[in-house]
Each structure stands twice: as structure tokens, then as C-alpha cells.
Motif scaffolding. Sequence first.
Motif, PDB file in Angstrom:
ATOM      1  N   ALA A 121      -7.857  -2.201  -2.856  1.00  0.00           N
ATOM      2  CA  ALA A 121      -7.215  -2.734  -4.059  1.00  0.00           C
ATOM      3  C   ALA A 121      -6.221  -3.839  -3.707  1.00  0.00           C
ATOM      4  O   ALA A 121      -6.221  -4.905  -4.317  1.00  0.00           O
ATOM      5  CB  ALA A 121      -6.523  -1.618  -4.828  1.00  0.00           C
ATOM      6  N   VAL A 122      -5.400  -3.598  -2.713  1.00  0.00           N
ATOM      7  CA  VAL A 122      -4.405  -4.587  -2.306  1.00  0.00           C
ATOM      8  C   VAL A 122      -5.074  -5.818  -1.687  1.00  0.00           C
ATOM      9  O   VAL A 122      -4.625  -6.949  -1.901  1.00  0.00           O
ATOM     10  CB  VAL A 122      -3.385  -3.957  -1.326  1.00  0.00           C
ATOM     11  CG1 VAL A 122      -2.493  -5.012  -0.710  1.00  0.00           C
ATOM     12  CG2 VAL A 122      -2.541  -2.907  -2.050  1.00  0.00           C
ATOM     13  N   GLU A 146      -8.480   8.048   0.294  1.00  0.00           N
ATOM     14  CA  GLU A 146      -7.481   7.546  -0.661  1.00  0.00           C
ATOM     15  C   GLU A 146      -6.838   6.258  -0.146  1.00  0.00           C
ATOM     16  O   GLU A 146      -6.661   5.292  -0.885  1.00  0.00           O
ATOM     17  CB  GLU A 146      -6.405   8.602  -0.893  1.00  0.00           C
ATOM     18  CG  GLU A 146      -5.283   8.147  -1.803  1.00  0.00           C
ATOM     19  CD  GLU A 146      -4.155   9.158  -1.920  1.00  0.00           C
ATOM     20  OE1 GLU A 146      -3.050   8.732  -2.268  1.00  0.00           O
ATOM     21  OE2 GLU A 146      -4.376  10.350  -1.658  1.00  0.00           O
ATOM     22  N   LYS A 147      -6.520   6.230   1.143  1.00  0.00           N
ATOM     23  CA  LYS A 147      -5.894   5.043   1.729  1.00  0.00           C
ATOM     24  C   LYS A 147      -6.875   3.881   1.828  1.00  0.00           C
ATOM     25  O   LYS A 147      -6.486   2.724   1.696  1.00  0.00           O
ATOM     26  CB  LYS A 147      -5.287   5.379   3.084  1.00  0.00           C
ATOM     27  CG  LYS A 147      -4.062   6.254   2.943  1.00  0.00           C
ATOM     28  CD  LYS A 147      -3.476   6.633   4.261  1.00  0.00           C
ATOM     29  CE  LYS A 147      -2.241   7.496   3.989  1.00  0.00           C
ATOM     30  NZ  LYS A 147      -1.911   8.348   5.097  1.00  0.00           N
ATOM     31  N   CYS A 159       0.815  -1.221   0.000  1.00  0.00           N
ATOM     32  CA  CYS A 159       0.000   0.000   0.000  1.00  0.00           C
ATOM     33  C   CYS A 159       0.848   1.269   0.000  1.00  0.00           C
ATOM     34  O   CYS A 159       0.318   2.374  -0.048  1.00  0.00           O
ATOM     35  CB  CYS A 159      -0.918   0.013   1.227  1.00  0.00           C
ATOM     36  SG  CYS A 159      -2.247  -1.183   1.165  1.00  0.00           S
ATOM     37  N   LYS A 160       2.164   1.083   0.110  1.00  0.00           N
ATOM     38  CA  LYS A 160       3.095   2.219   0.191  1.00  0.00           C
ATOM     39  C   LYS A 160       2.849   3.058   1.436  1.00  0.00           C
ATOM     40  O   LYS A 160       2.863   4.290   1.411  1.00  0.00           O
ATOM     41  CB  LYS A 160       3.041   3.063  -1.084  1.00  0.00           C
ATOM     42  CG  LYS A 160       3.434   2.267  -2.303  1.00  0.00           C
ATOM     43  CD  LYS A 160       3.391   3.083  -3.552  1.00  0.00           C
ATOM     44  CE  LYS A 160       3.750   2.145  -4.707  1.00  0.00           C
ATOM     45  NZ  LYS A 160       3.613   2.740  -5.981  1.00  0.00           N
ATOM     46  N   PHE A 161       2.608   2.345   2.565  1.00  0.00           N
ATOM     47  CA  PHE A 161       2.470   2.962   3.880  1.00  0.00           C
ATOM     48  C   PHE A 161       3.762   2.707   4.647  1.00  0.00           C
ATOM     49  O   PHE A 161       4.526   1.808   4.315  1.00  0.00           O
ATOM     50  CB  PHE A 161       1.345   2.311   4.696  1.00  0.00           C
ATOM     51  CG  PHE A 161      -0.042   2.435   4.138  1.00  0.00           C
ATOM     52  CD1 PHE A 161      -0.397   3.424   3.243  1.00  0.00           C
ATOM     53  CD2 PHE A 161      -1.028   1.556   4.537  1.00  0.00           C
ATOM     54  CE1 PHE A 161      -1.689   3.526   2.747  1.00  0.00           C
ATOM     55  CE2 PHE A 161      -2.323   1.648   4.063  1.00  0.00           C
ATOM     56  CZ  PHE A 161      -2.659   2.635   3.160  1.00  0.00           C
ATOM     57  N   TYR A 194      -9.196   3.221  -0.344  1.00  0.00           N
ATOM     58  CA  TYR A 194      -9.226   2.648  -1.698  1.00  0.00           C
ATOM     59  C   TYR A 194      -7.950   1.859  -1.994  1.00  0.00           C
ATOM     60  O   TYR A 194      -7.992   0.816  -2.634  1.00  0.00           O
ATOM     61  CB  TYR A 194      -9.438   3.745  -2.746  1.00  0.00           C
ATOM     62  CG  TYR A 194     -10.899   4.035  -2.975  1.00  0.00           C
ATOM     63  CD1 TYR A 194     -11.618   3.376  -3.977  1.00  0.00           C
ATOM     64  CD2 TYR A 194     -11.581   4.946  -2.175  1.00  0.00           C
ATOM     65  CE1 TYR A 194     -12.963   3.629  -4.175  1.00  0.00           C
ATOM     66  CE2 TYR A 194     -12.938   5.204  -2.370  1.00  0.00           C
ATOM     67  CZ  TYR A 194     -13.617   4.540  -3.368  1.00  0.00           C
ATOM     68  OH  TYR A 194     -14.955   4.775  -3.567  1.00  0.00           O
ATOM     69  N   ARG A 195      -6.820   2.348  -1.529  1.00  0.00           N
ATOM     70  CA  ARG A 195      -5.556   1.648  -1.740  1.00  0.00           C
ATOM     71  C   ARG A 195      -5.583   0.292  -1.018  1.00  0.00           C
ATOM     72  O   ARG A 195      -5.180  -0.727  -1.569  1.00  0.00           O
ATOM     73  CB  ARG A 195      -4.404   2.504  -1.210  1.00  0.00           C
ATOM     74  CG  ARG A 195      -3.118   2.255  -1.929  1.00  0.00           C
ATOM     75  CD  ARG A 195      -1.973   3.093  -1.440  1.00  0.00           C
ATOM     76  NE  ARG A 195      -2.224   4.531  -1.471  1.00  0.00           N
ATOM     77  CZ  ARG A 195      -1.434   5.426  -0.897  1.00  0.00           C
ATOM     78  NH1 ARG A 195      -0.362   5.050  -0.237  1.00  0.00           N
ATOM     79  NH2 ARG A 195      -1.718   6.708  -0.970  1.00  0.00           N
ATOM     80  N   LEU A 196      -6.079   0.291   0.224  1.00  0.00           N
ATOM     81  CA  LEU A 196      -6.206  -0.955   0.979  1.00  0.00           C
ATOM     82  C   LEU A 196      -7.127  -1.945   0.268  1.00  0.00           C
ATOM     83  O   LEU A 196      -6.797  -3.128   0.147  1.00  0.00           O
ATOM     84  CB  LEU A 196      -6.760  -0.681   2.379  1.00  0.00           C
ATOM     85  CG  LEU A 196      -5.767  -0.240   3.437  1.00  0.00           C
ATOM     86  CD1 LEU A 196      -6.503   0.289   4.665  1.00  0.00           C
ATOM     87  CD2 LEU A 196      -4.859  -1.384   3.827  1.00  0.00           C
TER      88      LEU A 196
END
Length: 70
Positions: free
Chosen positions: A59-60, A52-53, A32-34, A55-57
Motif C-alpha cells: 500500500a505504501v 499483514e506487513k 508503514c508504522k514499523f 500488504y502494508r508495504l
Amino acid sequence: MESRTLAIEFGKRVRNKRKALGITQENLALLCKFDRTYGGIIERGEVNITLEKVYRLAAVLECDVTDLLP
């Protein structure tokens, strides 16, 4: 529902999805690039994350955003 309760429930859903996929917290953060510790903070409900995060979660974790929302 109180914001802290929402964050905790969201974190539980993230944890369940992550474990179902066999992903470690550290790998989830990497994908997630966290920051590497951020996954644990999310899962414990210690932070309200940005959309935004979320949605990123999703997706992953290969799920729909609504699967993560309480």
C-alpha cells in the motif's frame, strides 16, 4: 526456493520500489508504522515478515502485493 533466498529476493523488490518512489528506509518504516530499522532488515532479507506487513508495504509503495513476491 529456500526461505532465505525468498526473503532476500523480496527485500530486493521492496528496495527497488522504495527507491523508485524516492522514499528513504526510515520514511518507509514510518509510513508503514514499523520500527525505523525494520526497513533495512526487510531489504537485506534478514526476516520473514507477516502477510499483514506485506500488504502494508504494498500500500505504501503503491503497488500490488504480487509485485513484491518472488
